[in-house]
Design an enzyme around this catalytic site. Sequence first.
Site, mmCIF file in Angstrom:
data_model
loop_
_atom_site.group_PDB
_atom_site.id
_atom_site.type_symbol
_atom_site.label_atom_id
_atom_site.label_comp_id
_atom_site.label_asym_id
_atom_site.label_seq_id
_atom_site.Cartn_x
_atom_site.Cartn_y
_atom_site.Cartn_z
ATOM 1 N N HIS A 69 -7.405 1.042 -6.559
ATOM 2 C CA HIS A 69 -7.498 0.032 -5.485
ATOM 3 C C HIS A 69 -8.027 -1.189 -6.215
ATOM 4 O O HIS A 69 -9.192 -1.491 -5.736
ATOM 5 C CB HIS A 69 -8.158 0.526 -4.467
ATOM 6 N N GLN A 113 -9.623 -4.020 -4.022
ATOM 7 C CA GLN A 113 -11.109 -3.729 -3.554
ATOM 8 C C GLN A 113 -11.969 -4.122 -4.241
ATOM 9 O O GLN A 113 -13.272 -4.753 -4.149
ATOM 10 C CB GLN A 113 -11.148 -2.254 -3.160
ATOM 11 N N ARG A 138 -13.105 -9.400 0.941
ATOM 12 C CA ARG A 138 -12.054 -8.900 0.828
ATOM 13 C C ARG A 138 -10.972 -10.128 1.072
ATOM 14 O O ARG A 138 -10.177 -10.343 0.305
ATOM 15 C CB ARG A 138 -11.381 -7.849 1.850
ATOM 16 N N ARG A 188 0.862 -1.194 -0.014
ATOM 17 C CA ARG A 188 -0.088 0.015 0.139
ATOM 18 C C ARG A 188 0.783 1.276 0.137
ATOM 19 O O ARG A 188 1.737 1.468 0.864
ATOM 20 C CB ARG A 188 -0.715 -0.095 1.100
ATOM 21 N N ASP A 239 -17.535 6.573 -1.296
ATOM 22 C CA ASP A 239 -16.269 6.238 -0.634
ATOM 23 C C ASP A 239 -16.172 7.838 0.058
ATOM 24 O O ASP A 239 -16.687 8.581 -0.429
ATOM 25 C CB ASP A 239 -15.116 6.120 -1.682
ATOM 26 N N CYS A 256 -16.316 0.871 0.513
ATOM 27 C CA CYS A 256 -15.187 0.052 0.849
ATOM 28 C C CYS A 256 -14.677 0.109 2.090
ATOM 29 O O CYS A 256 -14.059 -0.557 2.756
ATOM 30 C CB CYS A 256 -14.035 0.418 -0.203
HETATM 31 N N1 CP Z 1 -11.292 -0.638 2.089
HETATM 32 C C1 CP Z 1 -9.994 -0.944 2.424
HETATM 33 O O1 CP Z 1 -8.991 -0.827 1.778
HETATM 34 O O2 CP Z 1 -9.769 -0.598 4.013
HETATM 35 P P1 CP Z 1 -8.444 -0.482 4.851
HETATM 36 O O3 CP Z 1 -7.862 1.069 4.282
HETATM 37 O O4 CP Z 1 -8.837 -0.639 6.109
HETATM 38 O O5 CP Z 1 -7.580 -1.551 4.161
HETATM 39 N N1 NVA Z 2 -10.083 6.384 -1.167
HETATM 40 C C1 NVA Z 2 -9.875 6.005 0.045
HETATM 41 C C2 NVA Z 2 -10.061 4.406 0.424
HETATM 42 C C3 NVA Z 2 -9.568 3.752 1.525
HETATM 43 C C4 NVA Z 2 -9.604 2.481 1.557
HETATM 44 C C5 NVA Z 2 -8.452 6.240 0.589
HETATM 45 O O1 NVA Z 2 -7.609 6.403 -0.470
HETATM 46 O O2 NVA Z 2 -8.084 6.883 1.670
#
Ligand code: CP
Ligand code: NVA
Length: 307
Positions: free
Chosen positions: A135, A138, A293, A108, A226, A265
């Site tokens: 992402h 997801q 997930r 990440r 989101d 998500c």
């Molecule tokens: N939806 C998602 O990726 O959640 P986290 O940020 O908790 O990993």
């Molecule tokens: N769009 C959000 C998704 C988190 C899972 C972010 O990037 O923070």
Amino acid sequence: MTRHFLDIADLSAEDLRAILDDAHARKAARKGWPKGRVDADAPATDRVLAMIFEKNSTRTRFSFDAAIRQLGGDALISTATDMQLGRGETIEDTAHVLSRMVDAIMIRAKRHADVERLAAISTIPVINGLTDKSHPCQIIADLQTIEEHRGNVKGKTLAWIGDGNNVCTSFIHAAARFGFRLNIAAPEAYLPCAADLDFITQSGADVHITADPTEAVRDADVVMTDTWVSMGDEDAEERLKALCPYQVNADLMALAKPDAIFLHCLPAHRGEEVSAEVIDGPQSVIFDEAENRIHAQKAVLAWCFKG
Ligand code: CP
Ligand code: NVA
């Protein structure tokens, strides 16, 4: 060929369908099992997954950890700041070193370009666990959830309301590969980026963009949103102001199909992008989505290891 999973757009429709089918099958096959039991085929036996986090995570972190164990493998987890990466060691050297020590990397990252650099050098699969751009993991879980509740996603209408962000980008990619219609409602300042618009044109994806959320949700099978402020966004005040008319609430849901489902998500901000009555109401399937997930990440890992 090393199989990386960096973006939905990088994979063929056939590979993506196979991943989604595998996610469905793996979930069905272990119904009622304890969470720590290994799947019968154990496709990650003797494999180790390294996970690197430059940003916070609950779902991605725990789902990948559980996923690799259910596939028969093991996980090593670190934040980027605990690594020499956080002190300026190059991504390329990190890629060489980890390729000698583990069998796959899930990362990440703040910058998508860094994940591409990691994948360019790694001799083992690299999986995008969220970047500023996209992402993809997801979206496999989201499509699994949609299909569980509404059948094959092909031909369905999905409505994305709010910020044209990283999750939205992966839905745009998925619209092209899975053949669903995607309606996006976003304010001018937070529309999908130029690269997304180019992708829509080039792929011929059935994506429709409007400023009007009521237009986007009309006849939708699925309504999604989101957070208005993603990790790394620095213009929180402007975002909250511009996105205020884009809240998914009961009035908006009433314009979608009567049996429409609501996806998010997570993490969510009740009273901002979604009202509590919608996210905690009968149309919401957010915890099926969160559970998926694990199943989806297992299918992604199994696909990578088949390479
Ligand atoms: N939806 C998602 O990726 O959640 P986290 O940020 O908790 O990993
Ligand atoms: N769009 C959000 C998704 C988190 C899972 C972010 O990037 O923070």
